[in-house]
Each structure stands twice: as structure tokens, then as C-alpha cells.
Design a protein around this motif. Structure first.
Motif, short mmCIF file in Angstrom:
data_model
loop_
_atom_site.label_atom_id
_atom_site.label_comp_id
_atom_site.label_asym_id
_atom_site.label_seq_id
_atom_site.Cartn_x
_atom_site.Cartn_y
_atom_site.Cartn_z
N ARG A 414 0.80 -1.17 -0.03
CA ARG A 414 -0.14 -0.04 -0.04
C ARG A 414 0.83 1.21 0.01
O ARG A 414 0.62 2.38 0.67
CB ARG A 414 -0.83 -0.01 1.31
N TYR B 13 -10.49 1.76 9.00
CA TYR B 13 -9.93 1.93 7.62
C TYR B 13 -10.75 2.93 6.90
O TYR B 13 -12.06 2.81 6.62
CB TYR B 13 -10.75 0.53 6.88
N ALA B 18 -13.13 -0.57 12.04
CA ALA B 18 -13.12 -2.15 12.06
C ALA B 18 -13.00 -2.72 13.62
O ALA B 18 -13.81 -3.59 14.07
CB ALA B 18 -11.99 -2.75 11.27
N SER B 38 -19.46 -12.69 11.62
CA SER B 38 -18.55 -12.22 10.52
C SER B 38 -18.48 -10.79 10.54
O SER B 38 -19.52 -9.87 10.72
CB SER B 38 -19.05 -13.00 9.31
N GLY B 39 -17.22 -10.44 10.30
CA GLY B 39 -17.12 -8.91 10.23
C GLY B 39 -16.97 -7.91 11.47
O GLY B 39 -17.10 -6.71 11.19
N CYS B 40 -16.77 -8.62 12.62
CA CYS B 40 -16.91 -8.10 13.85
C CYS B 40 -15.31 -7.34 14.16
O CYS B 40 -15.54 -6.68 15.23
CB CYS B 40 -17.43 -8.76 14.86
N GLY B 41 -14.50 -7.61 13.58
CA GLY B 41 -13.28 -7.18 13.73
C GLY B 41 -12.54 -8.22 14.41
O GLY B 41 -11.25 -7.79 14.94
N LYS B 42 -12.67 -9.64 14.39
CA LYS B 42 -11.72 -10.33 15.33
C LYS B 42 -10.26 -10.63 14.32
O LYS B 42 -9.19 -10.49 15.13
CB LYS B 42 -12.41 -11.96 15.06
N THR B 43 -10.31 -10.91 13.26
CA THR B 43 -9.24 -10.86 12.32
C THR B 43 -8.36 -9.75 12.32
O THR B 43 -7.00 -9.83 12.82
CB THR B 43 -9.58 -11.45 10.88
N THR B 44 -8.97 -8.55 12.24
CA THR B 44 -8.20 -7.25 12.50
C THR B 44 -7.42 -7.15 13.83
O THR B 44 -6.55 -6.89 13.83
CB THR B 44 -9.31 -6.12 11.96
N GLU B 165 -9.11 -18.86 13.10
CA GLU B 165 -9.98 -19.88 12.45
C GLU B 165 -9.25 -21.17 11.98
O GLU B 165 -9.38 -21.60 10.82
CB GLU B 165 -10.82 -19.44 11.43
N1 LIG Z 1 -8.44 -3.76 4.43
C1 LIG Z 1 -9.69 -3.41 4.51
N2 LIG Z 1 -10.23 -2.49 4.37
C2 LIG Z 1 -11.35 -1.66 4.50
N3 LIG Z 1 -12.16 -2.37 5.35
C3 LIG Z 1 -11.81 -3.56 5.79
C4 LIG Z 1 -10.44 -4.02 5.66
N4 LIG Z 1 -10.05 -5.11 6.22
C5 LIG Z 1 -11.17 -5.37 6.87
N5 LIG Z 1 -12.09 -4.47 6.76
C6 LIG Z 1 -13.37 -4.43 7.52
O1 LIG Z 1 -13.26 -4.45 8.98
C7 LIG Z 1 -14.20 -5.16 9.44
C8 LIG Z 1 -13.56 -6.33 10.27
O2 LIG Z 1 -13.04 -7.36 9.48
P1 LIG Z 1 -12.43 -8.65 10.01
O3 LIG Z 1 -11.73 -9.19 8.86
O4 LIG Z 1 -11.57 -8.35 11.46
O5 LIG Z 1 -13.59 -9.26 10.49
P2 LIG Z 1 -13.75 -10.86 11.21
O6 LIG Z 1 -14.35 -10.62 12.58
O7 LIG Z 1 -12.59 -11.45 11.08
O8 LIG Z 1 -14.87 -11.56 10.20
P3 LIG Z 1 -14.76 -13.02 9.64
O9 LIG Z 1 -15.48 -13.90 10.78
O10 LIG Z 1 -15.82 -13.00 8.57
O11 LIG Z 1 -13.38 -13.39 9.42
C9 LIG Z 1 -15.05 -5.46 8.39
O12 LIG Z 1 -16.21 -4.91 8.61
C10 LIG Z 1 -14.33 -5.30 7.23
O13 LIG Z 1 -15.31 -5.12 6.24
#
Ligand SMILES: Nc1ncnc2c1ncn2[C@@H]1O[C@H](COP(=O)(O)OP(=O)(O)OP(=O)(O)O)[C@@H](O)[C@H]1O
Ligand SMILES: [Mg+2]
Lengths: 588, 364
Positions: A414, B13, B18, B38-44, B165
Motif C-alpha cells: 500500500r 479503514y 473495524a 462475521s465482520g466484527c473485527g476479530k481477524t483485524t 480460525e
Molecule cells: N483492508 C480493509 N479495508 C477496509 N475495510 C476492511 C479491511 N479489512 C477489514 N475491513 C473491515 O473491517 C471489519 C472487520 O473485519 P475482520 O476481517 O476483522 O472481521 P472478522 O471478524 O475476522 O470476520 P470473519 O469472521 O468474516 O473473518 C469488516 O467490516 C471489514 O469489512
């Protein structure tokens, strides 16, 4: 009284962590300084390869004298291209490109369907044969067809006259038909290569579910298969059309003698065939054709916007293959015939031409090896071989290295400025080799004295790198897209630095694509004529240029010898590529 | 093994948040799971700990060292955080053998060959993959790849193990088995583990503590049983399984002598006692959560629980391990999980009862 449990942060304050590391590691924790320097170098390099010739093109089109001479600025160049004659040139260019794209696309779809979706025997071998013409330098087949379908002494017409007793020739290659015929031989394998994987990768369940809904095979083909393929077909059409406008060889060999002009040959003529080269006219015309290309590219982008290729995915299933019954030998024969016409016939002609004393007189007592002796004794030939090999090896390596770096930065990072370098690397896509050649002609001539690139092989090398970069970036982009980010990140987490990760993971995994791209670029350099013919000078001729000179002198016999040799080289390289790279890739 | 501390950690982001102000302390040797839709921010969150993503706010420390501080602009890149990580895709490098994959972290650290051999074989033995050492890694099944990924993450004795996961690509049976194996390994080696999953059963079976996330925020942190039985709010309650959530009003509130309060509540056509975490004023609106497996179906009029509803059976579905029975009551349809041996007729009038410990009230 309240009972608090599950406090989100139960005991964070109990140990206050300290900042680790020293000032130095902190300052460089992102490696931002080196990154900045690297990006700057890359931007300068790409700027020199793409923006600089483009700017010089503009400069040249406004300047009244050839490069390096005192003159004044005016609009005479643009005034001089606004003629009715040039309207015909424009109509020729667009018309010929359209006229070759439509039949080529139809045939390519048919061939791709045969190879990917039917049970035609020996499909794997057929695929290799069908795509072979793409790798043969067009100048070779052009010369071969010039001999084959020459209205007076062409073999085809001689056989025709002998068989029917007619006095008129059956075919005349020096005509619109001839130009289109020759272009098709390149468009078909190119489009085939572009589409066949899409045909192969299409999820058969999409078609099967249509059959289950009661649609016949034909209806399914029309309503599902073709529509799913529409994005690929559209982009193939656009690509082929754009390539058609850039084409030089077909129009040079078969159009010019018949007075049929297209834009690329007009540029060429105004520099090489006039008593005094008209550089201002050439550059203005080059700029005009770039405008046309730009519109086409915008149109292409607009047509394909939002269209998803996602329906065509590549994993986990074997496409269902249609059983043709006895018809499969017919499709087999069709594929073989294509190979025969596009490869065997020209090679046969070159052989014929190389062993007889005079072109067109094929009698027993005319058999000779003198042309081989003459070619092998010719120091210019050997110099051209050396130049071509050196340019091919060096050029392909440099182009792919540049493409790999640019693609990596634009796909995988990026970093600020990544779209800039991506855009700069893509610019030559809009510049036909002829135009880039004219641009570099000016660019090198305008360089300050101590940088003597003009007239050396390095001039050709730089032009080839610029021409090849868009393709190399594309190839590497595709490769990186297939490698999941996890592979790279996993390496970082487990202690490898950015450079270690690049070397041990990315390079190790992306090198098959690199090799494929390398071979493509190498072939591209072998066949390059339009930029070379503008930028070469004595001592830096390539094989293609030497062929052109011999042809212009009417020495069809030695042309045949050299052509045959190049043909052999191409086939050997292609064979090495197929057997070596494919086996390495399938191991992964 | 080290602890991990997240203080007010956020990640934006662009305009999207996130991860929003997350505070969490993972003790040394503890197994903490991030759980959420899904999408709650765990991975982030996990990736910020790994250093693959920069936090835009807050501070992250591993052990006694700060690894990322957004305010001071301080950031330690991934490779210097001494972490092990298992990716969802396993990220097994396809151009290396199993041995080379596992040896990678050691080779990067330039360890002597003999040490590499010993430690790699030990790690492979730990996950029972030692006989596959020389296999090219693409020739592995999903479960085997996962084990290799774990071996690779453990081989250089990282400070913390991060897992995103890791079991989601496996089939159900293997998932349970691998999960149990991994938990045993974690306890034996006393690994600090941060684990991401969206599978509640997995989270409860594996973790010391579960962090429930939603929309980038932490809703609740606690031991699995705590979260399952005594959620802090309706969202957490609804996240696990399919509980019966009933609207009610508080009639009376008193300490029950232990940790909790005992409430008397009244709903539409029913009344009874339940527990709650905090004191609630009379007349407050609450949600009472009763899990289907804690409800019992009795003959009509037969009341011997602390809470009861009368209604009639509207549906009964045999599910193998149990029988799902829907009972239509004046308040709402209640979902009851009864023994699969019990037999009920549709339309029969019944009483549904639950003990007071099974009913948990949260503020609306
Ligand atoms: N590179 C990015 N740019 C913009 N938004 C992002 C980016 N990465 C993640 N997000 C947003 O951040 C939020 C959290 O994403 P994350 O991947 O942490 O979710 P998650 O809890 O791991 O979901 P899952 O169970 O589906 O893996 C989501 O709404 C996603 O759309
Ligand atoms: Mg995730």
C-alpha cells in the motif's frame, strides 16, 4: 451495592509495559527511508522509459526540424496530417483491423471450444500446434507468404496455372485480402491463447443446471455458455482490434506494394522512404494515433466496467467434455489444417526458397547450397545473431525484473505512489512499437552529449524494455494474485524480514510465472521490427532488420535461409519452454 | 510465554472503524478466544497483535515490551515480535517439504543444522507428523496441513501463539478432535494463545476465557460458562444457541446471599423468580433468558419449578440427540429441548417449567 464482575480490563494497570528498542530501530521500524529511495529510483526509471519519449514525441510534433537541429515551434505537423488522403489511411487502418478481428474471433472461439470442451483426439498436442504461429516472428511468415502467393511466381499460383491452365493468378497477396489474411494468422492463435483457459475453467455445473431446466445443448450454448463468456469475448475483441491498429508487418509487406496505407506504415514511410525524412509529420501522426489508441482503451475500459469474470473460476472440477462421436476426427482435421496453413506452408516455402538458385525457378538443376554458404560467410549476419541474442536475453531479463517489481508494489503493498508507477508502466500499452520508436528517436537525440545511447544497441534495449513492460507487469500481477497473502505474512510473523520473505517465498513461488513471462518477452524481442527499424544503425542490426534489408534488395534466397534458422530457433525455444517449465510447474 | 495487553486499541479503514477501543489483557499461559459474527473485527484484532496491521489508536504490548503505540508512532514489525501464527488457510508454502516448512523460522534465525533437525523433529512429533517430514507439502490433507502449521508456529518457542480460525477448513468430526488435541497441547506446554473463531461450541470447549465481539467492540469477556449462563446483555445472550428471551417487569429484587440478585418478575401470563448480575429497580423492564435445554415439559397444571408457563405443544421435531418441542404460550412460543425418548402429541396442553438457576435476567 453493585457487584462488578467481568470488568473488561481487569488488571491492565498492574504492570506498565515499557517501550522497547532504541531510537534507531524505532526510526527505521517501517523501513520507510529505503522504501522512499527505492520508489524514487523506480519512478525515475519508468519516467525515462515511458514519459520521456512521450514528452519528446509531443516536442517533436511541434518542432520544425529533425531531432538535434535548430528550428522553430509551429503547428505545421498537425496541419500537414489533416488531409483527405490521411482520412483514407485512417479508414484503412480501422477497416482492416475490424475486418481481421471478426473472423479471427469466430475461428478462435471455435478452436478454443474444440480444444477445451470436446473429446477431439490429441487435444494437448493440437493446443501446442495451434498456438505455435503466435511465437513465429510475423516478418518470417510475411516473407514466406510473399513468395507463396506472389501473383507471378508464387507456388500457389504456379500450381493453379499448371492444374487449370488458367493465365490469371488464383490469389494475389498484395491486396487488402492479403493484409487481412496475414493478420488473421497472428490474431487467431493470440485470441486462442487468451480465451482457452476461460473455456476450460468454466464451471460445468452452470451449464448442467441449464440442461436440467430443460434447455437443449444449443440453447444452453447460446444462453449460458456464450453469455458467461461475454466478458472474455468482449475483452478479446477489443484487444485484437487494438493490436490490429498497431500492426506493422502485414501492411508493410502486402499493403505498401499495392498502395494500401495504414497509419503505422505511413509513419514509417515518412521517415524512411522520403527524400528528406519528415520528422514533424511522423511525430504528429504518431501523436494522433496515440489519441486514437487512448480513445479505444477508454472505450474498452467502459465496455468492461463492472463485468465480473468471477463466473469463470479455476478450481476443483474438470469441465465436462462434449462427445462428438465420429465428428471428432473432423474437428481434429480442422485444427491440423490450421497448423498446416499457418506453419507448415511458410516453413516449406522457406525451405524451397533456400535450396534453389533463384526464387521462383524450382527445377532440379537449380538446386544449390550457395545461399547457406553466403549467409554463414556474412559477418553482418553473425553480428545480427549476436545482437539479437544479447538483446533477447538481456531485454527479457530486465523487462521481467522491472515487471515483477512494479507488479509487486502495485498488487502487494500500500505504498504511496504505487498507482503512479503502475500507470507509468502501463503507458506503452497505448503506444504501438512504431510510435514508441519515433518517441525514442527524439528522446535519444535530445540526450546531452555524454550519454551516447543514440545509434547503439542500448537504444534498442531500452525501447524493448519499454515495449515489454506492460505485458510483464500483467503476467506478474496474475501470478501474485494467485499467491495468497497468508503465505507472505506467515513468513513475516515467523521472523523473516521483508527481503528474506521476498527471496525465500515470493521469488521461489512466482518464478514459474516469471519464466513464462520471460519466454514471452524473449519472443517479443525476436519478432520486434517496427521500433527496431527506426532505432538501429550500422552495427546494431537485429536479425529482423537484416532480413528487411535483404528483402528490400530482392535477395529472397538468403532471406529464406535466415528465416529458416530463426524458425528453428523459435521452435527449439518453444519446445524447451513447454517441456521444461511445464514440468516444473506441475511439480508445485 | 508472555502476556499480551491491548489498551484502547482501534483500527480505522478510512471512515470505517473495524476495531473500536478494545481493552484486553491475556495472561501468560492463558487461552483466550475472540468470538463474534462475521465482520466484527476479530481477524483485524489478531492481525494487529501479529503486527500485520497497524493499529490506528491505542497501545499493544507483548510481555513487558510495547510493540505498537499509535500515539508515539512506534511500531515493531512482525518479524521482531517473536510470535507464532496459524493462518486460516494454513499458509503452508507449496514449494517446500513439510520439514522445510517447519524449519523455516529456525533457518531464518540462522540456527545450526543439528539444532534445526532436533527441534523440527520434536515439533513434528508433538503434532504426530514426524513420519511425513520429507513429504512435499501440497501432498497433505487438510488436517495434516493444519498440524504442520501448528508445528511451524511452535518450533521456535514463540512468546504467543496466534490462530485465525484454524479449524474452519476441516470437517466436523476432525474439527472436534483437532480442537481437543490442540487444547491438550496448549495446556501441556503452557502456551499463551489468542484464538479467533466464529464457532461458539469451539470457543467454549477450548478457551480459558472468551471475548465476545460485535461491530468492532468487546461485548463481554469471561469464562465460557460465565458467558453462556450469565451474559451481560441481550446481544451476548442471543449469540449463543437459540435461547428463549422473554420480556418481563421486575416486581421485587433482593440479594440472594451469593454473588447475584434474585428477582421476582412478571411477564404476559406468567410470573416467577430468576437471577441477575446487578440490582434492578422495581418496575424495570428486563429480558429473561431461559435456555431450551433447561426447560421441562410437564403435564398441564403440574407445577414444581420456580418458573412456569402453560400452553400447548405446536410442533415436535426429532433431532437424534434430543427432541425440539415448540410450546405455544400466551407470552410467546417457547423452544424446549426434551429427551429424545419423551413422547409428546401435537396440540396437547402442557406446562413448561424451569428452575430458578436456569433463568437469567438482563436489562433491556
Ligand atoms: N483492508 C480493509 N479495508 C477496509 N475495510 C476492511 C479491511 N479489512 C477489514 N475491513 C473491515 O473491517 C471489519 C472487520 O473485519 P475482520 O476481517 O476483522 O472481521 P472478522 O471478524 O475476522 O470476520 P470473519 O469472521 O468474516 O473473518 C469488516 O467490516 C471489514 O469489512
Ligand atoms: Mg476473519
Amino acid at each position: 451495592m453493585t457487584i462488578i464482575h467481568n470488568r473488561p480490563l481487569d488488571d491492565i494497570a498492574e504492570t506498565a509495559p515499557t517501550l522497547g528498542g532504541n531510537a534507531f530501530t524505532r526510526a527505521f521500524s517501517g523501513g520507510s527511508l529505503w522504501r522512499l529511495i527505492g520508489m524514487l529510483v523506480l519512478i525515475l526509471l519508468l519516467g525515462f522509459l515511458t514519459i520521456y519519449p512521450l514528452a519528446m514525441l509531443l516536442y517533436g510534433s511541434l518542432h520544425s526540424t529533425p531531432p538535434g537541429m535548430a528550428g522553430e515551434f509551429n503547428l505545421n505537423g498537425y496541419r500537414s496530417i489533416m488531409t483527405t488522403q490521411n482520412l483514407i489511411v485512417l479508414a484503412n487502418t480501422v477497416g482492416i483491423s475490424l475486418a481481421k478481428t471478426i473472423p479471427s474471433l469466430t475461428i478462435a472461439v471455435f478452436l478454443a471450444w474444440i480444444v477445451a470442451r470436446t473429446d477431439t483426439p490429441f487435444r494437448g498436442a493440437l493446443e501446442v500446434l495451434i498456438t505455435l504461429p503466435f511465437f513465429i516472428p510475423p516478418i518470417l511468415t510475411a516473407m514466406a507468404w510473399g513468395m507463396l502467393a506472389n501473383p507471378q511466381v508464387g507456388v500457389i499460383n504456379m500450381v493453379w496455372r499448371w492444374a487449370t491452365g488458367a493465365t490469371d493468378p488464383l490469389v494475389n497477396i498484395y491486396s487488402y485480402g492479403g493484409v487481412i489474411w496475414h493478420m488473421c494468422q497472428y490474431s487467431i492463435p493470440f485470441l486462442f491463447l487468451f480465451m482457452v483457459d476461460a473455456f476450460r475453467a468454466m464451471d460445468p455445473s452452470l451449464e448442467e443446471s441449464s440442461r436440467m431446466c430443460g434447455a437443449s445443448r444449443w440453447t444452453t450454448f447460446r444462453k449460458i455458455t456464450l453469455l458467461l463468456m461475454l466478458p472474455v469475448l468482449t475483452s478479446s475483441f477489443m484487444l485484437s482490434f487494438i493490436k490490429g491498429i498497431e500492426t506493422f508487418e502485414s501492411a508493410l509487406f502486402f499493403g505498401l506494394p499495392a498502395g494500401i496505407k495504414v497509419i503505422t506504415t505511413d509513419i514509417y514511410e515518412s521517415i524512411n522512404h522520403r527524400a528528406t525524412p519528415d520528422y514533424q509529420y511522423a511525430t504528429s501522426l504518431s501523436f494522433a494515433i496515440m489519441g486514437l489508441m487512448f480513445l479505444l482503451v477508454i472505450w474498452q475500459w467502459w465496455m468492461l466496467r463492472g463485468k465480473s469474470f468471477q463466473t469463470v473460476t479455476g478450481k476443483g472440477f474438470r469441465p465436462s467434455v462434449m462427445e462428438l462421436g465420429p465428428w471428432r476426427w473432423v474437428t481434429f482435421a480442422i485444427c491440423l489444417m490450421f497448423f498446416f496453413i499457418t506453419v507448415v506452408l511458410p516453413i516449406g516455402q522457406l525451405m524451397l526458397g533456400s535450396f534453389f538458385r533463384f526464387f521462383g525457378f524450382y527445377t532440379y538443376d537449380m538446386l544449390t547450397l550457395e545461399h547457406y554458404r553466403a549467409v554463414f560467410a556474412n559477418s553482418e549476419f553473425w553480428r545480427a545473431v549476436r545482437n539479437t541474442m544479447m538483446l533477447g536475453l538481456l531485454g527479457a531479463t530486465a523487462t521481467m525484473a522491472l515487471g515483477a517489481i512494479v507488479a509487486y508494489i502495485s498488487v502487494r503493498t500500500r505504498w504511496r505512489g504505487r498507482s503512479l508507477i503502475d500507470g507509468m508502466a502501463w503507458l506503452p500499452w497505448m503506444m504501438p512499437g512504431m510510435v514508441l520508436g519515433v518517441g525514442f528517436l527524439w528522446a535519444f537525440a535530445m540526450l546531452p552529449g555524454p550519454i551516447p545511447i543514440y545509434g547503439t544497441v542500448w537504444a534498442l534495449l531500452l525501447a524493448y524494455i519499454a515495449l515489454g513492460t506492460p505485458v510483464s507487469v500483467r503476467v506478474m500481477t496474475g501470478a501474485y494474485h494467485q499467491l495468497s497473502y497468508d503465505l507472505e505474512e506467515c513468513s513475516r510473523v515467523h521472523g523473516a524480514s521483508w527481503f528474506q520473505t521476498m527471496w525465500r517465498i515470493m521469488v521461489a513461488l512466482a518464478w514459474p510465472a516469471f519464466a513464462v513471462g520471460w519466454v514471452l518477452t524473449f519472443f517479443g524481442i525476436m519478432r520486434e521490427l517496427s521500433a527496431s527499424i527506426l532505432l538501429y544503425s550500422v552495427g546494431s542490426e537485429t536479425l529482423a532488420v537484416v532480413l528487411m534489408k535483404l528483402w528490400a534488395n530482392g535477395n529472397a534466397e538468403q532471406v529464406s535461409v535466415i528465416g529458416l534458422m530463426m524458425m528453428l530457433l523459435v521452435i527449439v525455444f518453444r519446445w524447451v519452454q513447454l517441456s521444461f517449465i511445464k514440468s516444473r510447474i506441475s511439480k508445485l | 510465554m508472555a502476556s499480551v495487553t491491548l489498551e484502547n486499541v482501534s483500527r480505522m479503514y478510512g471512515a470505517v472503524t473495524a476495531v473500536d477501543n478494545v481493552n484486553l489483557k491475556i495472561k501468560s499461559g492463558e487461552f483466550v478466544t475472540l468470538l463474534g459474527p462475521s465482520g466484527c473485527g476479530k481477524t483485524t484484532t489478531l492481525r494487529m497483535v501479529a503486527g500485520l496491521e497497524k493499529n490506528t489508536g491505542g497501545r499493544i504490548s507483548i510481555g513487558d515490551n510495547v510493540v505498537s503505540d499509535a500515539d508515539k508512532g512506534y511500531f515493531v514489525p512482525s518479524e521482531r515480535r517473536r510470535l507464532g501464527m496459524v493462518f486460516q488457510s494454513y499458509a503452508i508454502w507449496p514449494h517446500m517439504t513439510v520439514f522445510d516448512n517447519v524449519a523455516y523460522p529456525l533457518r531464518i534465525r540462522r540456527r545450526p543444522d543439528t539444532e534445526i533437525r532436533d527441534r523440527v523433529m520434536n515439533a513434528l512429533r508433538l503434532v504426530e507428523m514426524d513420519q511425513y517430514a520429507e513429504r512435499p507439502s501440497p501432498a497433505l490433507s487438510g488436517g495434516q496441513q493444519q498440524r504442520v502449521a501448528i508445528a511451524r508456529a511452535l518450533v521456535f518457542e514463540p512468546e504467543v501463539l496466534l490462530l485465525d480460525e484454524p479449524l474452519s477448513n476441516l470437517d466436523a468430526r476432525l474439527r472436534t478432535q483437532m480442537g481437543d488435541d490442540f487444547r491438550a497441547l496448549q495446556q501441556r506446554l503452557k502456551i499463551t494463545a489468542l484464538y479467533v473463531t466464529h464457532d461458539q461450541a469451539e470457543a467454549m470447549a477450548l478457551s480459558d476465557r472468551v471475548v465476545v465481539m460485535h461491530g468492532g467492540r468487546i461485548l463481554q469477556v469471561g469464562a465460557p460458562e460465565e458467558i453462556y449462563r450469565r451474559p451481560e446483555n441481550r446481544q451476548v445472550a442471543a449469540f449463543f444457541g437459540t435461547p428463549n428471551l422473554l420480556n418481563a417487569t421486575v416486581k421485587d429484587c433482593r440479594p440472594n446471599g451469593g454473588q447475584y440478585y434474585k428477582l421476582s418478575v412478571e411477564g404476559q401470563g406468567w410470573a416467577g423468580d430468576c437471577h441477575a448480575a446487578t440490582e434492578m429497580p422495581k418496575g424495570a423492564d428486563v429480558t429473561v433468558m431461559v435456555r431450551p435445554e433447561n426447560l421441562h415439559v410437564r403435564n398441564a397444571g403440574e407445577v414444581n419449578g420456580d418458573l412456569s408457563w402453560s400452553g400447548e405443544v405446536s410442533q415436535a421435531i426429532f433431532r437424534g440427540s434430543h427432541r425440539s418441542i415448540m410450546v405455544k404460550t400466551p407470552a410467546q412460543t417457547l423452544h424446549v429441548e426434551a429427551s429424545s425418548l419423551s413422547h409428546v402429541d401435537i396440540g396437547r396442553p402442557v406446562t413448561v417449567a424451569a428452575p430458578v438457576e436456569a433463568a437469567w435476567a438482563v436489562r433491556n
